[in-house]
Scaffold this motif. Structure first.
Motif, short mmCIF file in Angstrom:
data_model
loop_
_atom_site.label_atom_id
_atom_site.label_comp_id
_atom_site.label_asym_id
_atom_site.label_seq_id
_atom_site.Cartn_x
_atom_site.Cartn_y
_atom_site.Cartn_z
N GLY A 86 0.82 -1.22 0.00
CA GLY A 86 0.00 0.00 0.00
C GLY A 86 0.85 1.26 0.00
O GLY A 86 0.32 2.37 -0.02
N GLY A 87 2.15 1.08 0.03
CA GLY A 87 3.05 2.23 -0.06
C GLY A 87 3.27 2.63 -1.51
O GLY A 87 2.64 2.09 -2.42
N LEU A 88 4.17 3.59 -1.71
CA LEU A 88 4.43 4.10 -3.05
C LEU A 88 5.93 4.20 -3.31
O LEU A 88 6.69 4.50 -2.40
CB LEU A 88 3.82 5.51 -3.22
N ARG A 89 6.32 3.89 -4.54
CA ARG A 89 7.70 4.14 -4.98
C ARG A 89 7.67 5.35 -5.89
O ARG A 89 7.07 5.31 -6.97
CB ARG A 89 8.27 2.92 -5.69
N ILE A 90 8.32 6.44 -5.45
CA ILE A 90 8.27 7.70 -6.17
C ILE A 90 9.59 7.88 -6.92
O ILE A 90 10.65 7.97 -6.31
CB ILE A 90 8.06 8.86 -5.18
N GLY A 97 12.65 11.57 -10.48
CA GLY A 97 12.36 12.62 -11.46
C GLY A 97 10.94 13.14 -11.44
O GLY A 97 10.58 14.01 -12.24
N VAL A 98 10.10 12.61 -10.55
CA VAL A 98 8.71 13.09 -10.49
C VAL A 98 8.71 14.55 -10.03
O VAL A 98 9.26 14.87 -8.98
CB VAL A 98 7.88 12.24 -9.50
N PRO A 99 8.11 15.44 -10.83
CA PRO A 99 8.06 16.84 -10.39
C PRO A 99 7.24 16.99 -9.11
O PRO A 99 6.29 16.24 -8.87
CB PRO A 99 7.38 17.56 -11.56
N ASN A 100 7.62 17.95 -8.28
CA ASN A 100 6.90 18.19 -7.02
C ASN A 100 5.41 18.40 -7.27
O ASN A 100 4.58 17.93 -6.49
CB ASN A 100 7.47 19.42 -6.31
N ALA A 101 5.06 19.12 -8.33
CA ALA A 101 3.65 19.40 -8.60
C ALA A 101 2.88 18.12 -8.89
O ALA A 101 1.76 17.92 -8.42
CB ALA A 101 3.52 20.36 -9.79
N ASP A 102 3.49 17.22 -9.67
CA ASP A 102 2.84 15.96 -10.03
C ASP A 102 2.66 15.08 -8.80
O ASP A 102 1.64 14.38 -8.66
CB ASP A 102 3.65 15.22 -11.08
N LEU A 103 3.64 15.08 -7.92
CA LEU A 103 3.54 14.26 -6.72
C LEU A 103 2.42 14.77 -5.81
O LEU A 103 1.63 13.97 -5.28
CB LEU A 103 4.88 14.25 -5.98
N ALA A 104 2.33 16.10 -5.68
CA ALA A 104 1.28 16.68 -4.83
C ALA A 104 -0.10 16.40 -5.42
O ALA A 104 -1.10 16.32 -4.69
CB ALA A 104 1.49 18.18 -4.67
N ALA A 105 -0.18 16.27 -6.76
CA ALA A 105 -1.47 16.06 -7.42
C ALA A 105 -1.84 14.59 -7.52
O ALA A 105 -2.99 14.27 -7.85
CB ALA A 105 -1.43 16.68 -8.82
N ASP A 106 -0.90 13.69 -7.23
CA ASP A 106 -1.17 12.26 -7.38
C ASP A 106 -2.30 11.85 -6.42
O ASP A 106 -2.22 12.09 -5.22
CB ASP A 106 0.09 11.45 -7.08
N ARG A 107 -3.32 11.21 -6.99
CA ARG A 107 -4.50 10.88 -6.18
C ARG A 107 -4.15 9.96 -5.00
O ARG A 107 -4.68 10.10 -3.91
CB ARG A 107 -5.55 10.22 -7.09
N ARG A 108 -3.22 9.03 -5.19
CA ARG A 108 -2.85 8.11 -4.11
C ARG A 108 -2.14 8.85 -2.98
O ARG A 108 -2.35 8.57 -1.80
CB ARG A 108 -1.95 6.99 -4.66
N VAL A 109 -1.31 9.83 -3.36
CA VAL A 109 -0.63 10.63 -2.33
C VAL A 109 -1.67 11.44 -1.56
O VAL A 109 -1.64 11.49 -0.32
CB VAL A 109 0.42 11.57 -2.98
N ARG A 110 -2.61 12.04 -2.27
CA ARG A 110 -3.61 12.89 -1.62
C ARG A 110 -4.50 12.09 -0.69
O ARG A 110 -4.94 12.58 0.34
CB ARG A 110 -4.44 13.61 -2.68
N GLU A 111 -4.78 10.84 -1.06
CA GLU A 111 -5.69 10.03 -0.23
C GLU A 111 -4.96 9.31 0.89
O GLU A 111 -5.45 9.24 2.02
CB GLU A 111 -6.43 9.01 -1.12
N ARG A 112 -3.77 8.74 0.61
CA ARG A 112 -3.09 7.91 1.62
C ARG A 112 -2.11 8.71 2.47
O ARG A 112 -1.87 8.34 3.62
CB ARG A 112 -2.30 6.80 0.92
#
Lengths: 339, 174
Positions: free
Chosen positions: A65-69, A72-87
């Motif tokens: 249930g974790g994430l491998r980021i 090179g993922v831009p900060n904006a994309d990471l903040a917008a990722d639905r899994r990041v926002r929910e978990r």
């Protein structure tokens, strides 16, 4: 700006080999910090190895249930990722609390971890700074240090080569520390994993080193394990937006039947590294989830504080920000409790 | 050290040799004479140099020209199609959203960026629930999302409604 050779590599291993052969070279991610430091003459690489599109730009699910980021993922994309926002709302909130929309679009996850301090003595080449110019002394100790560290500094006199009182500027890294993230790196000797609490270091006797990375090691990804409790990030700063933290807190709290079952606490803006409040966590586990418990816990952490002439305000500020954030997570109403 | 690159700007390709130290901003202004992106602080703090890079707003003063590759650069000029001003250009004029105008091309590019980000449902630091499916560009949201663009004339009071009108027309504001 010093002249430099610009290199692209076919893959991460080739990039690592290029940098290993260039002792004064640097990896280039989004460049939002490095290019600025090069303009200022603070960073003077003779080779830039562009890795922005070389490491993964994907956020992948891990089995637990974790994430491998990808680094090179831009900060904006990471903040917008639905899994990041929910978990991991604490991570999304920390990212969104940092920089501006333009900078978050360009800055990368790996680069965010490795950004340098914004101490005014570090960024001004005409001033003494042991981090930028080892042995030159520390201008901040007796100079402008209102937004400097209150924990873990090396205070040995302005002329001492070990003195450093600055802070780590990242918001994201504070959340990553609270989340027990693991940094995956590729170096000349192969891959290794670094628990994020062991990535950033205190100044100790060598303020020039921000992290435990060795030259040529490339951050390729950050693993964030599953959390399973509510979390949030709160930041106090001089302006409403686009300013570095005076104090920030990344917190997660698991309360069952009114008792703290588990807690994660990390502080930003207070030390040379994101500060994991392990003492407070230890005190809090098993205690009733009340304002009195939260205050006692954070006070036990801040007993070690050694504020400077002009930043003692950060001690009560850190206390209050932690208490307020834990009360929010516990679903408690401060005013009702105080009444 | 020179490097041969081709910049794609506002629909046209420009081959040129640049010193590796050249920023995208300096390449646009000094080499290509594309002057709508402005140099303010040159440190990523003021937003006057904002352009869209493959549709995403960035500070062109912190992007090295040699790193741009095939990405499409769109300046405020390029938002106009066939010399017809973009809805944001018209709205800034209608709302008197500037005095000296120096920050305006950056403000317009940034506003175009936040409209796209809002359509994609991206939260911001003032979004109450970061997990919400949609966002609405309230005045608070616009102020937060535009915080990377300074206006030393302080035309903010008119910039917010200028962006809000276009946000409403695009369905990201009631």
């Amino acid at each position: 700006m010093r002249e430099f050779r610009y290199e692209r590599a076919a893959d991460p291993a080739a990039a690592v080999a290029l940098l290993a052969a260039a002792p004064d070279g640097a990896f280039l991610g989004g460049g939002t910090n490095l290019v600025d430091l090069m303009k200022l003459g603070v960073a003077t690489p003779d080779v830039l190895v562009d890795v922005r599109e070389l490491t993964s730009r994907e956020v992948a699910d891990l089995p637990d249930g974790g994430l491998r980021i990808g680094a090179g993922v831009p900060n904006a994309d990471l903040a917008a990722d639905r899994r990041v926002r929910e978990r991991f709302p604490v991570l999304a909130q920390a990212l969104l609390a940092g920089a501006s929309g333009q900078l978050r679009n360009r800055a990368t996850t790996g680069g965010n971890l490795l950004q340098r301090t914004r101490c005014g003595y570090f960024t001004d080449v005409t001033k003494p700074c042991n981090k930028r110019s080892p042995g030159s002394g520390c201008g901040a100790l007796e100079g402008v240090h209102r937004n400097h560290a209150i924990l873990g500094q090396t205070i040995a006199g302005s002329d001492d080569p070990a003195t450093c009182v600055t802070t780590h500027p990242s918001d994201m890294a504070v959340a990553m520390v609270a989340l027990d993230a693991v940094v995956r790196v590729l170096g000349p000797d192969g891959e290794r994993e670094i628990p994020i609490a062991e990535l950033h270091r205190l100044p100790g006797s060598d303020p020039s080193r921000d992290t435990t990375l060795r030259h040529g090691e490339l951050v390729t990804a950050i693993d964030v394990p599953a959390l399973g409790m509510p979390s949030r990030y709160r930041k106090v700063r001089d302006r409403a937006s686009f300013a570095f933290a005076l104090v920030s807190v990344a917190a997660a709290l698991d309360v069952r039947d009114g008792v703290v079952r588990d807690v994660r606490l990390a502080l930003g803006g207070v030390a040379h590294k994101p500060w994991r409040a392990s003492a407070a966590e230890y005190v809090l586990r098993g205690m009733p989830a009340t304002e009195a418990s939260f205050a006692a816990a954070v006070e036990s952490e801040l007993e070690a504080a050694t504020p400077l002439r002009d930043n003692a305000f950060k001690v009560p500020m850190a206390r209050n920000v932690v208490v307020r954030t834990l009360l929010d997570l516990a679903g408690r109403d401060t005013e009702r409790e105080l009444a | 050290m020179d490097s041969q690159i081709t910049l794609r700007v506002d629909g046209a390709a420009h081959p040129l040799a640049v010193d590796t130290r050249t920023t995208l901003l300096d390449a646009l202004r000094e080499r290509l004479r594309i002057t709508s992106p402005k140099k303010g602080c040159d440190h990523g703090q003021c937003g006057a140099c904002t352009v869209l890079l493959d549709g995403r707003r960035v500070n062109s003063c912190l992007v090295l020209a040699v790193t741009v590759g095939d990405a499409e650069v769109t300046t405020s000029d390029g938002l106009a199609v066939d010399d017809v001003p973009h809805a944001l250009h018209r709205s800034f004029v209608e709302h008197d959203a500037f005095q000296c105008g120096y920050c305006t091309p950056g403000q317009v590019c940034s506003a175009a960026g936040i409209l796209a980000e809002a359509r994609a449902g991206w939260p911001s630091a003032v979004t109450p629930d970061v997990a919400a499916d949609t966002v609405e560009l309230t005045d608070d949201e616009i102020r937060e999302r535009m915080s990377g663009n300074l206006c030393r004339c302080a035309a903010y009071a008119n910039i917010v409604p200028a962006v809000a009108d276009v946000a409403r027309a695009e369905g990201v504001r009631r």
